[in-house]
Design a protein around this motif. Structure first.
Motif, mmCIF file in Angstrom:
data_model
loop_
_atom_site.group_PDB
_atom_site.id
_atom_site.type_symbol
_atom_site.label_atom_id
_atom_site.label_comp_id
_atom_site.label_asym_id
_atom_site.label_seq_id
_atom_site.Cartn_x
_atom_site.Cartn_y
_atom_site.Cartn_z
ATOM 1 N N VAL A 168 -14.089 19.523 -12.164
ATOM 2 C CA VAL A 168 -14.004 18.192 -11.575
ATOM 3 C C VAL A 168 -13.840 17.172 -12.692
ATOM 4 O O VAL A 168 -14.686 17.084 -13.587
ATOM 5 C CB VAL A 168 -15.257 17.859 -10.734
ATOM 6 N N ILE A 169 -12.770 16.422 -12.630
ATOM 7 C CA ILE A 169 -12.499 15.362 -13.589
ATOM 8 C C ILE A 169 -12.531 14.052 -12.807
ATOM 9 O O ILE A 169 -11.786 13.880 -11.840
ATOM 10 C CB ILE A 169 -11.123 15.563 -14.264
ATOM 11 N N TYR A 170 -13.424 13.153 -13.233
ATOM 12 C CA TYR A 170 -13.667 11.957 -12.424
ATOM 13 C C TYR A 170 -14.052 10.792 -13.331
ATOM 14 O O TYR A 170 -14.951 10.915 -14.181
ATOM 15 C CB TYR A 170 -14.793 12.269 -11.434
ATOM 16 N N ALA A 171 -13.397 9.665 -13.150
ATOM 17 C CA ALA A 171 -13.680 8.485 -13.968
ATOM 18 C C ALA A 171 -15.130 8.027 -13.809
ATOM 19 O O ALA A 171 -15.733 7.518 -14.751
ATOM 20 C CB ALA A 171 -12.728 7.350 -13.600
ATOM 21 N N GLY A 172 -15.714 8.236 -12.644
ATOM 22 C CA GLY A 172 -17.093 7.831 -12.385
ATOM 23 C C GLY A 172 -18.129 8.603 -13.182
ATOM 24 O O GLY A 172 -19.303 8.238 -13.183
ATOM 25 N N PHE A 173 -17.715 9.655 -13.859
ATOM 26 C CA PHE A 173 -18.627 10.421 -14.711
ATOM 27 C C PHE A 173 -18.837 9.757 -16.076
ATOM 28 O O PHE A 173 -19.738 10.149 -16.816
ATOM 29 C CB PHE A 173 -18.098 11.838 -14.965
ATOM 30 N N ALA A 174 -18.033 8.783 -16.413
ATOM 31 C CA ALA A 174 -18.102 8.155 -17.737
ATOM 32 C C ALA A 174 -19.511 7.646 -18.021
ATOM 33 O O ALA A 174 -20.126 6.967 -17.193
ATOM 34 C CB ALA A 174 -17.104 7.008 -17.833
ATOM 35 N N GLY A 175 -20.039 8.026 -19.182
ATOM 36 C CA GLY A 175 -21.355 7.583 -19.614
ATOM 37 C C GLY A 175 -22.516 8.357 -19.008
ATOM 38 O O GLY A 175 -23.668 8.058 -19.299
ATOM 39 N N LEU A 224 -19.937 24.850 -12.295
ATOM 40 C CA LEU A 224 -19.236 23.581 -12.467
ATOM 41 C C LEU A 224 -18.836 23.334 -13.914
ATOM 42 O O LEU A 224 -19.582 23.635 -14.840
ATOM 43 C CB LEU A 224 -20.128 22.427 -12.031
ATOM 44 N N ARG A 225 -17.658 22.755 -14.070
ATOM 45 C CA ARG A 225 -17.204 22.159 -15.322
ATOM 46 C C ARG A 225 -16.814 20.729 -14.945
ATOM 47 O O ARG A 225 -15.942 20.546 -14.101
ATOM 48 C CB ARG A 225 -16.021 22.925 -15.907
ATOM 49 N N THR A 226 -17.457 19.767 -15.546
ATOM 50 C CA THR A 226 -17.178 18.370 -15.215
ATOM 51 C C THR A 226 -16.884 17.585 -16.485
ATOM 52 O O THR A 226 -17.370 17.917 -17.563
ATOM 53 C CB THR A 226 -18.384 17.724 -14.494
ATOM 54 N N ARG A 227 -16.082 16.543 -16.311
ATOM 55 C CA ARG A 227 -15.837 15.617 -17.419
ATOM 56 C C ARG A 227 -15.252 14.332 -16.878
ATOM 57 O O ARG A 227 -14.677 14.305 -15.777
ATOM 58 C CB ARG A 227 -14.936 16.211 -18.490
ATOM 59 N N ALA A 228 -15.402 13.271 -17.651
ATOM 60 C CA ALA A 228 -14.869 11.980 -17.256
ATOM 61 C C ALA A 228 -13.364 11.948 -17.489
ATOM 62 O O ALA A 228 -12.850 12.592 -18.408
ATOM 63 C CB ALA A 228 -15.545 10.863 -18.049
ATOM 64 N N ALA A 229 -12.691 11.226 -16.638
ATOM 65 C CA ALA A 229 -11.217 11.082 -16.766
ATOM 66 C C ALA A 229 -10.894 10.105 -17.869
ATOM 67 O O ALA A 229 -11.653 9.253 -18.208
ATOM 68 C CB ALA A 229 -10.627 10.587 -15.455
#
Length: 72
Positions: free
Chosen positions: A33-40, A67-72
């Motif tokens: 999941v790559i999502y801008a809302g993950f930033a910070g 899960l593998r997640t990161r900010a966009a």
């Protein structure tokens, strides 16, 4: 559950996210999941955000989700 259903739930809960789900046995899945809302946010907080999109399906319809997640 199917990987398509999981992808749709995550995308609905995290609008604008790029989601890829793998897994063909109906219970064990992997998701990126790559999502801008993950930033910070720390990885644990990111994972909680994803799990929140799945609600009570986790542990019931979905036995395991890696899960593998990161900010966009």
């Amino acid at each position: 559950m199917t990987k398509t259903e999981i992808q749709q739930l995550i995308e609905a809960g995290l609008p604008g996210a790029t989601v890829r789900v793998l897994g063909d046995d109906g219970q064990h899945f992997e998701a990126e999941v790559i999502y801008a809302g993950f930033a910070g946010k720390l990885p644990l907080a990111q994972h909680r955000m994803v799990y929140a999109t799945l609600g009570d399906k986790m542990g019931r319809d979905i036995h395991a989700l890696q899960l593998r997640t990161r900010a966009a």
